[in-house]
Design an enzyme around this catalytic site. Structure first.
Site, mmCIF file in Angstrom:
data_model
loop_
_atom_site.group_PDB
_atom_site.id
_atom_site.type_symbol
_atom_site.label_atom_id
_atom_site.label_comp_id
_atom_site.label_asym_id
_atom_site.label_seq_id
_atom_site.Cartn_x
_atom_site.Cartn_y
_atom_site.Cartn_z
ATOM 1 N N HIS A 89 7.097 5.798 1.422
ATOM 2 C CA HIS A 89 7.863 4.611 1.059
ATOM 3 C C HIS A 89 8.809 4.899 -0.103
ATOM 4 C CE1 HIS A 89 4.068 2.697 2.730
ATOM 5 N NE2 HIS A 89 5.008 2.122 3.460
ATOM 6 N N ARG A 97 -2.599 3.624 6.149
ATOM 7 C CA ARG A 97 -3.916 3.618 6.794
ATOM 8 C C ARG A 97 -4.749 4.859 6.450
ATOM 9 N NH1 ARG A 97 -0.947 0.523 10.477
ATOM 10 N NH2 ARG A 97 -2.046 -1.335 11.197
ATOM 11 N N HIS A 103 3.106 4.640 -0.644
ATOM 12 C CA HIS A 103 2.850 6.059 -0.864
ATOM 13 C C HIS A 103 4.194 6.769 -0.966
ATOM 14 C CE1 HIS A 103 3.872 6.394 3.377
ATOM 15 N NE2 HIS A 103 2.877 5.582 3.686
ATOM 16 N N GLU A 104 4.152 8.086 -1.060
ATOM 17 C CA GLU A 104 5.369 8.861 -1.276
ATOM 18 C C GLU A 104 6.396 8.651 -0.158
ATOM 19 O OE1 GLU A 104 8.240 11.106 -2.908
ATOM 20 O OE2 GLU A 104 6.406 10.379 -3.889
ATOM 21 N N ALA A 150 0.858 -1.200 0.000
ATOM 22 C CA ALA A 150 0.000 0.000 0.000
ATOM 23 C C ALA A 150 0.888 1.241 0.000
ATOM 24 C CB ALA A 150 -0.960 -0.008 1.180
ATOM 25 N N LYS A 168 8.643 8.201 10.758
ATOM 26 C CA LYS A 168 7.244 8.316 11.163
ATOM 27 C C LYS A 168 6.899 7.250 12.206
ATOM 28 C CE LYS A 168 2.670 7.303 10.323
ATOM 29 N NZ LYS A 168 1.983 6.012 10.248
ATOM 30 N N GLN A 215 2.604 -9.000 13.547
ATOM 31 C CA GLN A 215 2.644 -7.706 14.227
ATOM 32 C C GLN A 215 1.272 -7.069 14.361
ATOM 33 O OE1 GLN A 215 5.339 -6.143 11.040
ATOM 34 N NE2 GLN A 215 4.193 -4.240 11.298
#
Length: 277
Positions: A36, A186, A33-34, A31, A148, A60
């Site tokens: 990653h 998320r 995004h920028e 999934a 993050k 996890q």
């Protein structure tokens, strides 16, 4: 190139290393995004060959429902990674990572205990176990992780130190949307109305950090931050805490780096964030 088995991956890595290339790995759960992609770009700049792993790690997740809801977008992820120049995507099935009879669990003490560790028992054991396996599978020289997930980054660093793993951990800056919301897979689950409220968490953290630096007593600043987040429409705040940045424990030396970490629920989606103070 997408590889599914450890044997295929190790064969490829062995060939790269025989040619003298360094190998960087970007572990993800997909999934993408920028945020990653920024990790993959950093790896591309610093390493001869780059592997991005895509594996939704069941170990996890404390909540089975959260595991089911986690977005899986491998086809789109592969397209995005191609734009960055990643050499290989390693996307193994669950039984390749945890084959029948798998019984080993890696637990990191200390930095894993507070905050996320207290609220999500076993979560960091799952992270530590899969990260150790991915390092072993990829034989990477460098591993790239986003700041993050600050506590996760400290857990991985502790793991590498304690087990003398031959991999350098690189922590990369959090990537944010223009309104300040930290990018997260998320975020895709937020309704448009909730998405408009979501930046309030980051704004409240910035305000608390300013108050603390200006001399406001810490608990008052944190209390106002929690109240501001709830006022903006969040369902609940699990924590907004200022801690020692490296140890994740109480502040005993104000000259050491500090980190403000937060977790809150909005529209049945759990958001986390952190900033340096």
């Amino acid at each position: 190139m997408i590889l599914r088995t450890v044997a295929e991956l190790r064969g490829q890595v062995a060939a790269w290393k025989a040619e003298g290339h360094s190998v960087g790995v970007v572990p993800t759960m997909g999934a993408l995004h920028e945020g990653h992609l920024s990790l993959a770009r950093a790896a591309r700049r610093e390493c001869g060959r780059v592997i991005t792993t895509i594996f939704v790690n069941p170990k996890q997740f404390n909540n089975p429902d959260d595991l089911l809801k986690y977005p899986r977008t491998e086809e789109n992820d592969a397209v995005l990674l191609a734009t960055v120049g990643v050499d290989t995507v390693f996307a193994p099935p669950v039984d390749e990572v945890y084959p029948g009879g798998f019984v080993t669990n890696i637990s990191v003490g200390g930095v894993s205990a507070p905050l996320e560790g207290a609220l999500r028992p076993g979560h960091f054991d799952g992270v530590a176990t899969v990260v150790t396996k991915l390092f072993g599978m990829t034989q990477a020289d460098r591993g790239y992780f986003g700041q993050k997930d600050w506590q996760q980054l400290q857990v991985v660093r502790q793991l590498v130190r304690d087990l003398n793993l031959k991999v350098e951990i690189v922590g990369c800056e959090t990537v944010r949307d223009p309104d300040g919301l930290a990018m997260s897979s998320r975020n895709q689950r937020l309704t448009s109305q909730a998405r408009s409220k979501a930046p309030a968490l980051y704004a409240a953290m910035l305000a608390a950090a300013r108050e603390f630096r200006d001399g406001t007593p810490l608990q008052g600043a944190l209390g106002r931050a929690r109240a501001a987040v709830l006022k903006e429409g969040f369902d609940r705040v699990e924590y907004i805490e200022l801690v020692d940045a490296d140890r994740l424990g109480p502040i005993t030396d104000a000259t050491r780096p500090l980190r403000l970490l937060a977790a809150a629920w909005l529209d049945d989606v759990r958001l986390i964030d952190n900033i340096a103070v």
